[in-house]
Write an enzyme that holds these catalytic residues in place. Structure first.
Site, short mmCIF file in Angstrom:
data_model
loop_
_atom_site.label_atom_id
_atom_site.label_comp_id
_atom_site.label_asym_id
_atom_site.label_seq_id
_atom_site.Cartn_x
_atom_site.Cartn_y
_atom_site.Cartn_z
N ARG A 1 0.77 -1.30 -0.02
CA ARG A 1 0.29 0.21 -0.04
C ARG A 1 0.98 1.36 -0.26
NH1 ARG A 1 -3.03 -2.88 3.86
NH2 ARG A 1 -4.85 -4.25 2.50
N LYS B 1 2.35 11.17 -11.36
CA LYS B 1 1.62 10.72 -12.17
C LYS B 1 2.71 8.99 -12.06
CE LYS B 1 -1.41 13.62 -14.26
NZ LYS B 1 -2.31 13.79 -15.78
N GLU C 1 7.17 18.14 -25.34
CA GLU C 1 7.21 18.29 -24.31
C GLU C 1 7.98 19.64 -23.30
OE1 GLU C 1 4.49 16.47 -22.18
OE2 GLU C 1 4.87 14.88 -23.03
N LYS D 1 5.79 23.07 -14.31
CA LYS D 1 5.40 21.94 -13.50
C LYS D 1 4.95 21.73 -11.80
CE LYS D 1 4.24 17.32 -14.39
NZ LYS D 1 4.36 15.90 -14.73
N GLU E 1 -5.54 17.36 -10.61
CA GLU E 1 -5.62 17.00 -11.65
C GLU E 1 -7.49 17.69 -11.44
OE1 GLU E 1 -4.64 15.19 -15.52
OE2 GLU E 1 -5.92 15.22 -15.62
N ARG F 1 -4.40 21.60 -13.53
CA ARG F 1 -3.92 20.27 -14.12
C ARG F 1 -4.40 20.01 -14.85
NH1 ARG F 1 0.01 15.72 -10.79
NH2 ARG F 1 1.23 14.74 -12.41
N ASN G 1 -1.99 18.43 -20.56
CA ASN G 1 -2.48 17.25 -20.98
C ASN G 1 -2.87 17.71 -22.17
OD1 ASN G 1 -2.57 15.45 -19.00
ND2 ASN G 1 -4.93 15.82 -18.64
N HIS H 1 -2.13 16.16 -25.62
CA HIS H 1 -2.41 14.91 -25.27
C HIS H 1 -3.78 14.01 -25.51
CE1 HIS H 1 0.75 15.72 -22.73
NE2 HIS H 1 1.13 14.69 -22.26
N HIS I 1 -2.19 10.50 -27.42
CA HIS I 1 -2.56 9.16 -26.72
C HIS I 1 -2.94 8.58 -27.88
CE1 HIS I 1 -2.02 10.13 -22.17
NE2 HIS I 1 -1.08 9.99 -22.38
N HIS J 1 6.20 9.43 -27.30
CA HIS J 1 5.70 10.12 -26.57
C HIS J 1 5.58 11.20 -27.20
CE1 HIS J 1 2.10 10.74 -23.56
NE2 HIS J 1 3.91 12.33 -23.21
#
Ligand code: NAD
Ligand code: GLY
Length: 368
Positions: free
Chosen positions: A123, A145, A187, A229, A239, A243, A247, A250, A254, A267
């Site tokens: 955990r 993330k 990026e 960031k 997010e 935030r 993206n 993206h 994606h 990416h």
């Protein structure tokens, strides 16, 4: 060795991003100062292991840490549920306990995978990011993330888990293949569009030095991107609002990665293509001025980011966009940047997206 420490403050943890050159030799000391772990799993991929694994593992062992080496195949395919299970099994076999830690040495794939394992094993145990790609240094290693891809879409299983330290040594970027370099620069371009016109202009002016990987300009862009960031993540770790801006590019990006087959388009290159499309769509949906798209094209072109090969199939791409985590109640949401430094997040209907994608692809075939 000189470096800068940038603090990241979030509701679930504060840590530092250490950025500089020739830092790997001091990695063990910096890592040990950030976590009390007596045993550490060094998770890396085959390429990075061959280049830097021995230096990091050896330094940690010399400082008294029990090191468990976990080397995964290089590439996006390692960001899988199955691979995460195998890594967790290795952590358990090595009897790492809750006081121990994971060290992610590699690009975004290793960082996301190892961070996810650190988030779920027992955990949650400490982890440290040692990003070795430009993309990972400017983006993925910071902000917590973590996750893996599912067949249905990118990053669809994951957890927020902040690292205890991020150690970004720009010297290791010397061995990065050219495509991975431009993927990282994409990026950086994304950050510039979100940040300010000034940053866009600086990047265009510095593009030749960045393409030449000159040390100081590279350190400067890593610092600028991490500062950006860190501020966004401090304001909105989970997010819920701000935030989402990160993206930018993206939604289509994606979808391209999924439709082309994970790993076929790097990416950042997919994100840059998504930025180009988002700029065009923004003209239709929010009346963004054409000059923003022209400026962004100038920036991406200056950074040597070419348009990638992928199926120009609006229907398949649109289907993939529906797996995007920003989609709400079946509607795709787009991040638009009408002008550098200002973004909006807007729901866009399928017919409009498909229409503009078709126009864009038709325009390409007409130009040949
Ligand atoms: P990557 O991790 O696959 O690394 C790219 C390639 O470079 C690999 O083959 C790797 O072995 C090699 N490599 C790494 N460091 C090297 C070095 N110093 N010298 C030579 N080769 C080296 O890809 P990436 O672009 O770093 O990361 C992409 C991943 O990051 C994607 O899965 C993306 O979804 C994820 N990502 C996550 C976040 C986040 O916030 N968590 C943000 C952006 C991207
Ligand atoms: N790369 C997007 C984010 O970290 O939120």
């Amino acid at each position: 060795m000189s470096y800068t420490r940038l603090p990241v403050t979030t509701p679930t943890g504060d840590y530092e991003v250490v950025i500089g050159a020739e830092l790997l030799g001091s990695a063990a000391d910096l890592i040990r100062a950030a976590t009390p772990a007596a045993a550490m799993a060094l998770v890396t991929d085959e390429n990075v292991w061959a280049l830097y694994g021995a230096a990091v593992a050896g330094g940690l062992r010399d400082s008294g840490v029990r090191v468990v080496e976990i080397v995964v195949p290089a590439g996006e395919a390692s960001k899988s549920w199955q691979r995460a299970g195998e890594v967790c099994e290795r952590l358990a076999e090595a009897r790492l306990d809750r006081t121990d830690a994971v060290v992610a040495l590699g690009g975004g794939v290793v960082g996301d995978l190892a961070g996810f394992c650190a988030a779920v094993y027992l955990r949650g145990i400490d982890y440290v990011q040692v990003p070795t790609t430009l993309l990972a240094q400017v983006d993925s290693s910071v902000g917590g993330k973590t996750g893996v891809d599912l067949a249905a879409g990118k990053n669809l299983a994951g957890a927020f888990k902040q690292p205890s330290l991020v150690l970004a040594d720009v010297s290791v970027l010397a061995t990065l293949p050219g495509t991975e370099w431009t993927s990282g620069l994409a990026e950086v371009a994304k950050v510039a569009m979100l940040e300010s016109r000034e940053m866009v202009d600086v990047l265009i002016a510095e593009a030749p030095a960045l393409l030449g990987r000159d040390e100081q300009p590279v350190v400067d862009v890593v610092l600028a991107a991490v500062r950006h960031k860190a501020a966004v993540v401090a304001a909105d770790e989970r997010e819920a609002g701000e935030r989402e801006s990160l993206n930018y590019g993206h939604t289509l990006g994606h979808a391209i990665e999924q439709v082309a087959g994970y790993g076929a388009v790097p990416h950042g290159i997919a994100v840059a293509e998504g930025m180009r499309f988002a700029a065009l769509l923004a003209e239709v949906v929010v009346g963004a001025p054409e000059q923003t798209r022209v400026l962004q094209d100038q920036l991406l072109d200056a950074l040597g980011i070419e348009r990638p090969t992928y199926p120009r199939d609006a229907r398949r791409l649109l289907d993939a966009m529906h797996a995007d985590k920003k989609a709400r109640s079946g509607t795709v949401r787009y991040v638009f940047v009408p002008e550098p430094g200002r973004h909006v997040v807007v729901p866009v209907d399928d017919a409009t997206i498909a229409h503009v994608l078709d126009l864009w692809f038709d325009g390409e075939s007409e130009r040949g």
